[in-house]
Every structure is written in structure tokens, then in C-alpha cells.
Design a protein around this motif. Structure first.
Motif, mmCIF file in Angstrom:
data_model
loop_
_atom_site.group_PDB
_atom_site.id
_atom_site.type_symbol
_atom_site.label_atom_id
_atom_site.label_comp_id
_atom_site.label_asym_id
_atom_site.label_seq_id
_atom_site.Cartn_x
_atom_site.Cartn_y
_atom_site.Cartn_z
ATOM 1 N N UNK A 104 0.858 -1.196 0.000
ATOM 2 C CA UNK A 104 0.000 0.000 0.000
ATOM 3 C C UNK A 104 0.890 1.239 0.000
ATOM 4 N N UNK A 105 1.647 1.457 -1.090
ATOM 5 C CA UNK A 105 2.614 2.552 -1.109
ATOM 6 C C UNK A 105 2.001 3.945 -1.031
ATOM 7 N N UNK A 106 0.739 4.089 -1.426
ATOM 8 C CA UNK A 106 0.107 5.409 -1.354
ATOM 9 C C UNK A 106 -0.038 5.868 0.095
ATOM 10 N N UNK A 107 -0.308 4.941 0.978
ATOM 11 C CA UNK A 107 -0.427 5.279 2.399
ATOM 12 C C UNK A 107 0.902 5.125 3.129
ATOM 13 N N UNK A 108 1.603 4.058 2.807
ATOM 14 C CA UNK A 108 2.830 3.725 3.540
ATOM 15 C C UNK A 108 4.040 4.472 2.974
ATOM 16 N N UNK A 109 4.113 5.739 3.282
ATOM 17 C CA UNK A 109 5.244 6.577 2.894
ATOM 18 C C UNK A 109 6.454 6.224 3.759
ATOM 19 N N UNK A 110 7.645 6.695 3.392
ATOM 20 C CA UNK A 110 8.809 6.456 4.251
ATOM 21 C C UNK A 110 8.576 6.904 5.694
ATOM 22 N N UNK A 111 7.893 8.020 5.877
ATOM 23 C CA UNK A 111 7.623 8.510 7.233
ATOM 24 C C UNK A 111 6.748 7.532 8.004
ATOM 25 N N UNK A 112 5.704 7.028 7.356
ATOM 26 C CA UNK A 112 4.820 6.050 7.998
ATOM 27 C C UNK A 112 5.590 4.770 8.320
ATOM 28 N N UNK A 113 6.409 4.319 7.380
ATOM 29 C CA UNK A 113 7.198 3.105 7.599
ATOM 30 C C UNK A 113 8.221 3.289 8.708
ATOM 31 N N UNK A 114 8.774 4.487 8.814
ATOM 32 C CA UNK A 114 9.749 4.768 9.869
ATOM 33 C C UNK A 114 9.099 4.659 11.241
ATOM 34 N N UNK A 115 7.927 5.224 11.366
ATOM 35 C CA UNK A 115 7.190 5.139 12.635
ATOM 36 C C UNK A 115 6.827 3.699 12.941
ATOM 37 N N UNK A 116 6.397 2.978 11.924
ATOM 38 C CA UNK A 116 6.030 1.571 12.079
ATOM 39 C C UNK A 116 7.222 0.751 12.558
ATOM 40 N N UNK A 117 8.387 0.984 11.945
ATOM 41 C CA UNK A 117 9.604 0.266 12.325
ATOM 42 C C UNK A 117 9.990 0.560 13.770
ATOM 43 N N UNK A 118 9.929 1.836 14.150
ATOM 44 C CA UNK A 118 10.275 2.217 15.522
ATOM 45 C C UNK A 118 9.344 1.568 16.527
ATOM 46 N N UNK A 119 8.056 1.481 16.179
ATOM 47 C CA UNK A 119 7.088 0.851 17.083
ATOM 48 C C UNK A 119 7.392 -0.633 17.286
ATOM 49 N N UNK A 120 8.064 -1.237 16.306
ATOM 50 C CA UNK A 120 8.462 -2.641 16.432
ATOM 51 C C UNK A 120 9.792 -2.807 17.161
#
Length: 221
Positions: free
Chosen positions: A123-139
């Protein structure tokens, strides 16, 4: 209709791969993992004699953007084995389970310079690098060993379906609007598929980690 046909085709591929792995596991010691995926046969001459050589499917060159906004190509996994999967951050079904399981793989091999993880959003339209960065940090992910990748959706879907043999596409009938498999895919240093595992189960994840250690042993002189 297309979605149903694709699901059936993907299921058939997975069944064949699992069958191959099961047959291999029952025939001797696990000293070397099989090479999976599509293959071709070519005839060539060796010492004046014609022999048939097997050409296995390799993961092709790629270019995506990671959680830090950096361009990531196949160069990032040169000289490494890696595990890949497909997900999206807003997934309401199997993704949370998959990421909990993949976190176990990350912790087991954290700091090993020969191991990487590449997780592709579908879902690249929603999952921008910023969103992915936050997601990674939460993990609890830090550094560059586990890359969360985004990019043009047609490129993501193509490498998933054609190279990694993994379902990855938009599907309005699927919960969350996307269809993807729960597979963790193990790739060797020569970019061959060496294993596919159920990333939604503890059993599949433990099998993956055992096979990763077997694969790493192949490269020890």
C-alpha cells in the motif's frame, strides 16, 4: 474471476513448493537447502560433450525507497542472505501476527552482517517512508538490517508475484483492500529462493530460523 484464479494459482504453487521441501526433508540429512521456484534447462558443451544444465530463477535487480527515504537496490543484499515478505501498515488481518513473528527473526540475527530482512509494503500510497519509519520504531527496529520498502506499486506487485512467488496486489474483495500471502521467503547470496515459510505461525518462523542457520553454514569454508 481474476482474483479467484490468481488465488488458486498461488495456492497450487505453494503446495508444490511445500511438497518439494517435504520430500527433500525425508531423504537424508539437512545439509543443504533446495533451490525453489521456476527453472529452465539449457544444453551446453562441456569437454566436447553435450550436457543439460539447470538455470534457476533469480531475484532481478530492484530499486525501492526505505523507511529513511534512501534508495535501496539489490546492492544492499550483496554477500548476504535475506528474508523478505509483503505487508501493509493498516492491515487488519495477518500483518500484525507476521510482524511479531518477523521481530523474532530480527532479534535472533540482529547484528549478523550476513543477514538482512526486506519487508515490502503493498500500500505505497499510504505507507510513505515517514509512515514506515514510525512503524519500524514501534516494532523496536533500529539501524539498517531490517529495511521497510515502498515504491511504485506496479514494481512491488511485479517482484512479489513474478520473482518471490508471493501474492501481492490490490483486491477490493479482500479485507483491508489488499491481497497478500503470509509467506516469509528465504533468499541466498546468489539471489535464489531457498525456502518459503508460514509467517503467521510459530512453527513456520522457527523452521525459517533453523534453515537460515543451515544456509549460512553453506558459505563457511
Amino acid at each position: 474471476m481474476f482474483g479467484l484464479q490468481y488465488k488458486r494459482h498461488y495456492s497450487a504453487v505453494v503446495v508444490l513448493l511445500i511438497t518439494a521441501i517435504t520430500l527433500w526433508s525425508c531423504n537424508g540429512e539437512k545439509k543443504k537447502l533446495p533451490i525453489l521456484g521456476e527453472r529452465d534447462w539449457v544444453t551446453k558443451k562441456v569437454d566436447g560433450k553435450e550436457v543439460v544444465d539447470t538455470i534457476y530463477n533469480q531475484i532481478p535487480p530492484f530499486s525501492f525507497t526505505n523507511q529513511y527515504g534512501d534508495t535501496i537496490t539489490e546492492k544492499v543484499v550483496e554477500g548476504k542472505i535475506y528474508v523478505t515478505d509483503f505487508f501493509f501498515t493498516s492491515c487488519p488481518t495477518i500483518c500484525p501476527v507476521m510482524k511479531r513473528q518477523m521481530t523474532k527473526v530480527y532479534k535472533e540475527f540482529k547484528g549478523n552482517p550476513e543477514v538482512m530482512i526486506l519487508s515490502h509494503t503493498i500500500d505505497p500510497e499510504h505507507d510513505t517512508p515517514k509512515v514506515l519509519n514510525t512503524f519500524a520504531k514501534d516494532l523496536g527496529v533500529e539501524g539498517n538490517q531490517w529495511q521497510f520498502l515502498t515504491g511504485p506499486k506496479e514494481n512491488i506487485y511485479a517482484i512479489g508475484q513474478k520473482s518471490y512467488l508471493s501474492a501481492a496486489q490490490e483486491d477490493r474483495t479482500a479485507e483491508g483492500g489488499f491481497l497478500h500471502s503470509g509467506a516469509f521467503i528465504l533468499i541466498d547470496k546468489d539471489k535464489y529462493i531457498r525456502g518459503m515459510y508460514d509467517g503467521t505461525t510459530e512453527e513456520g518462523t522457527q523452521k525459517l530460523m533453523r534453515d537460515m542457520k543451515i544456509l549460512l553454514e553453506e558459505y563457511k569454508k
